[in-house]
Design a protein around this motif. Structure first.
Motif, PDB file in Angstrom:
ATOM      1  N   GLY A  24      15.362  56.731  14.423  1.00  0.00           N
ATOM      2  CA  GLY A  24      16.520  55.806  14.796  1.00  0.00           C
ATOM      3  C   GLY A  24      15.363  54.357  14.470  1.00  0.00           C
ATOM      4  N   VAL A  25      14.582  53.716  14.638  1.00  0.00           N
ATOM      5  CA  VAL A  25      13.816  52.522  14.978  1.00  0.00           C
ATOM      6  C   VAL A  25      13.814  52.219  13.362  1.00  0.00           C
ATOM      7  N   ILE A  26      13.545  53.455  12.345  1.00  0.00           N
ATOM      8  CA  ILE A  26      13.595  53.307  11.107  1.00  0.00           C
ATOM      9  C   ILE A  26      15.083  53.134  10.348  1.00  0.00           C
ATOM     10  N   LEU A  27      15.814  53.437  10.871  1.00  0.00           N
ATOM     11  CA  LEU A  27      16.828  53.367  10.750  1.00  0.00           C
ATOM     12  C   LEU A  27      17.891  52.294  11.152  1.00  0.00           C
ATOM     13  N   GLY A  28      17.681  51.700  12.147  1.00  0.00           N
ATOM     14  CA  GLY A  28      18.327  50.328  12.433  1.00  0.00           C
ATOM     15  C   GLY A  28      17.468  49.172  12.110  1.00  0.00           C
ATOM     16  N   GLU A  29      15.916  49.743  11.493  1.00  0.00           N
ATOM     17  CA  GLU A  29      15.490  48.429  10.926  1.00  0.00           C
ATOM     18  C   GLU A  29      15.917  48.432   9.418  1.00  0.00           C
ATOM     19  N   THR A  30      16.868  49.839   8.838  1.00  0.00           N
ATOM     20  CA  THR A  30      17.096  49.604   7.498  1.00  0.00           C
ATOM     21  C   THR A  30      18.538  48.788   7.559  1.00  0.00           C
ATOM     22  N   ASN A  31      19.040  48.632   8.276  1.00  0.00           N
ATOM     23  CA  ASN A  31      20.689  47.692   8.944  1.00  0.00           C
ATOM     24  C   ASN A  31      20.384  46.697   8.912  1.00  0.00           C
ATOM     25  N   VAL A  32      18.932  46.400   9.607  1.00  0.00           N
ATOM     26  CA  VAL A  32      18.961  45.204   9.500  1.00  0.00           C
ATOM     27  C   VAL A  32      19.009  44.264   8.531  1.00  0.00           C
ATOM     28  N   PHE A  33      17.855  44.580   8.325  1.00  0.00           N
ATOM     29  CA  PHE A  33      17.578  44.678   6.078  1.00  0.00           C
ATOM     30  C   PHE A  33      18.707  44.051   5.207  1.00  0.00           C
ATOM     31  N   SER A  34      19.663  45.139   5.375  1.00  0.00           N
ATOM     32  CA  SER A  34      20.577  44.701   4.784  1.00  0.00           C
ATOM     33  C   SER A  34      21.086  43.775   5.094  1.00  0.00           C
ATOM     34  N   ARG A  35      21.802  43.420   6.343  1.00  0.00           N
ATOM     35  CA  ARG A  35      22.025  42.405   6.631  1.00  0.00           C
ATOM     36  C   ARG A  35      21.441  41.578   6.205  1.00  0.00           C
ATOM     37  N   TYR A  36      20.406  40.970   6.925  1.00  0.00           N
ATOM     38  CA  TYR A  36      19.539  40.010   6.078  1.00  0.00           C
ATOM     39  C   TYR A  36      19.395  39.603   4.864  1.00  0.00           C
ATOM     40  N   LEU A  37      19.178  40.728   4.042  1.00  0.00           N
ATOM     41  CA  LEU A  37      20.243  40.268   2.315  1.00  0.00           C
ATOM     42  C   LEU A  37      21.349  39.239   2.509  1.00  0.00           C
ATOM     43  N   THR A  38      22.293  39.667   3.007  1.00  0.00           N
ATOM     44  CA  THR A  38      23.694  39.865   2.561  1.00  0.00           C
ATOM     45  C   THR A  38      23.912  38.145   2.970  1.00  0.00           C
ATOM     46  N   ASN A  39      23.448  38.371   4.367  1.00  0.00           N
ATOM     47  CA  ASN A  39      23.634  36.862   4.813  1.00  0.00           C
ATOM     48  C   ASN A  39      22.891  35.680   4.518  1.00  0.00           C
ATOM     49  N   MET A  40      21.645  35.660   3.462  1.00  0.00           N
ATOM     50  CA  MET A  40      21.099  35.015   3.149  1.00  0.00           C
ATOM     51  C   MET A  40      21.644  34.315   1.920  1.00  0.00           C
ATOM     52  N   PRO A  41      21.707  32.505   2.455  1.00  0.00           N
ATOM     53  CA  PRO A  41      22.509  31.771   1.519  1.00  0.00           C
ATOM     54  C   PRO A  41      22.068  31.395   0.075  1.00  0.00           C
TER      55      PRO A  41
END
Length: 484
Positions: free
Chosen positions: A162-179
């Protein structure tokens, strides 16, 4: 932020408490405290999805408390529960708590706390702690350090995954959010390499000369107008070398989309840094697939580029070629994502010998009109494969819905001057998917349009404002299903 499981019901050494309950009396009984020690503004009924904050006073110490309603077994809803859990985490973070105890014991009285639900809960804790403030000079780091989880028969392996999956989602969001001025195609390729290589993934990055040499004419037509050159990112996890199955995950990688010569209005361009939400999902998922050592062969493919304006821009009225050999009439340069995707899909089939293909993309504004921000529309050529994809999304508490593919719709993507047109008109979400499907041949293929689900205008539940990481976790579950 660290998460660990605890068996004891002590709430000492914590300044935050989240309790799953049916009513406020359950709290006083559970912790041996008189009800007058719970300071609250209104009655808490314990309905599913209900959240209430209060202060617990004991031994001259104050503790911030969030009550989460679980309702009853007939009305329990995983989606509502996970959303309320996110709201509770965010509410306690605003109070600057450092150590939270999450008491899940009452949850087992209304729901089967199986492995699926446990993973949803643990990933939700990670996802709820994320917000994009990388460029705020006065940003304060999160005060949240630990979450101790109390519950019946909780599984350590579910916590780890679950932690790995949560970190996966967060990393995806980080990439998308970068200008977009920072997250150029080249920078995306470098970050992807740094992210996946430590987990043992093979990664290959092809430059503009190699892209052109491969005959990826449609992709290159979109990319060539930008001063930032394209990068084809190919990631390979060969977890089942004895198997003939090869799953290609293709993510739309428009790190910025101005619309090209068919330029967008300013208001529509502001969020176009998120036009690589599909690429973000694929890159993040590939890292998790390697971390979990999934016994499947999975290839992640991202045709990263910008859709810009210059003397090299492709133009409305042009007829271009493609790696798949079909000619394409350009009716609108802002229908560019499908052009990059068809060459990426063809690359997966021809060069990587994919036996199954999923492409995921923020492709059409029409997707929002179809299903809003709740679910992602799907176009497919294989119902059996679609049902596997659907189950993978359901397991991650994300939703997809299959669109009809009538013969009359297939006729719309044809053109009198070329084999196909990139602007077939309404129903735009369906015809865009059908256009990509023209290059999938007879291989089981699913197209997922996340234009409505990849971005949030405001924080809600486990999500912060900005990218949602839509599709990242489901793609990991899909890879797992490919082992069968």
């Amino acid at each position: 932020m660290k998460i660990h499981l605890r068996e004891a019901s002590s709430i000492e050494n914590s300044d935050g408490l989240i309790v799953c309950t049916g009513n406020d009396l359950d709290v006083s009984k559970a912790y041996g405290l008189p009800i007058e020690h719970l300071k609250q503004k209104e009655t808490f009924e314990g309905k599913i999805g209900e959240v209430q904050f209060m202060t617990l006073v004991q031994q001259e110490k104050l503790q911030d408390v969030a009550l989460i309603g679980v309702g009853n077994s007939e009305k329990f809803c995983e989606t509502k529960f996970i959303k309320s859990l996110g709201e509770a985490i965010k509410g306690l973070k605003k109070k600057k708590v450092s150590h939270i105890v999450l008491d899940l014991k009452a949850l087992s009285s209304v729901a089967v706390v199986d492995k699926k639900l446990q993973k949803l809960i643990f990933s939700a804790l990670i996802m709820s702690d994320y917000e994009f403030n990388d460029y705020k000079t006065d940003a304060k780091p999160s005060t949240l350090e630990t979450i101790s989880v109390l519950g019946n028969d909780l599984d350590e392996s579910c916590l780890n995954e679950g932690v790995i999956l949560g970190e996966t989602n967060v990393f995806s969001r980080y990439l998308t959010n970068m200008p977009a001025n920072i997250m150029t195609p080249d920078q995306l390729a470098k970050i992807a390499k740094d992210y996946v290589q430590p987990y043992g993934l093979e990664i290959e990055i092809k430059d503009e000369n190699q892209i052109e040499a491969l005959g990826m004419h449609a992709y290159f037509a979109v990319a060539k107008a930008s001063a930032n050159p394209p990068r084809l990112i190919v990631m390979r996890h060969m977890g089942a070398p004895e198997s003939d199955k090869r799953l290609a995950l293709v993510g739309k990688g428009l790190t910025y989309d101005s619309g090209g010569l068919s330029i967008k209005p300013t208001a529509s361009m502001v969020t176009m840094k998120d036009d690589m939400g599909g690429a973000s999902a694929v890159i993040a998922a590939m890292g998790a697939i390697a971390r979990l050592d999934i016994k499947a062969n999975v290839i992640g493919i991202v045709a990263a580029c910008e859709n810009m304006i210059s003397g090299l821009s492709y133009k409305p009225g042009d007829i271009i070629s493609s790696m798949g050999g079909k000619s394409i009439y350009i009716g609108n340069t802002d229908a560019e994502g499908r052009l990059t995707l068809i060459d990426a899909v063809t690359y997966g089939l021809n060069e990587e010998k994919a036996t199954h293909v999923v492409d995921i993309a923020t492709l059409t504004g029409a997707a929002i009109h179809c299903l809003g921000s709740v679910a992602s529309p799907v176009v497919t050529n294989n119902d059996d494969f679609y049902h596997i994809v659907e189950k993978s999304f359901n397991k991650a508490d994300e939703k997809v819905w299959k669109m009809p593919v009538f013969d009359a719709y297939k006729e719309l993507v044809k053109h009198d001057q070329a084999d196909l047109t990139n602007t077939a008109g309404a129903p735009g979400t369906i015809t865009a998917g059908i256009f990509i499907g023209e290059f999938a041949k007879d291989v089981p293929w699913v197209h997922i349009d996340i234009a409505g689900t990849a971005f949030k205008d405001k924080a809600s539940g486990i999500y912060s404002k900005g990218g949602t990481g839509s599709g990242a976790i489901p793609l990991v579950y899909l890879a797992k299903k490919m082992t069968k």
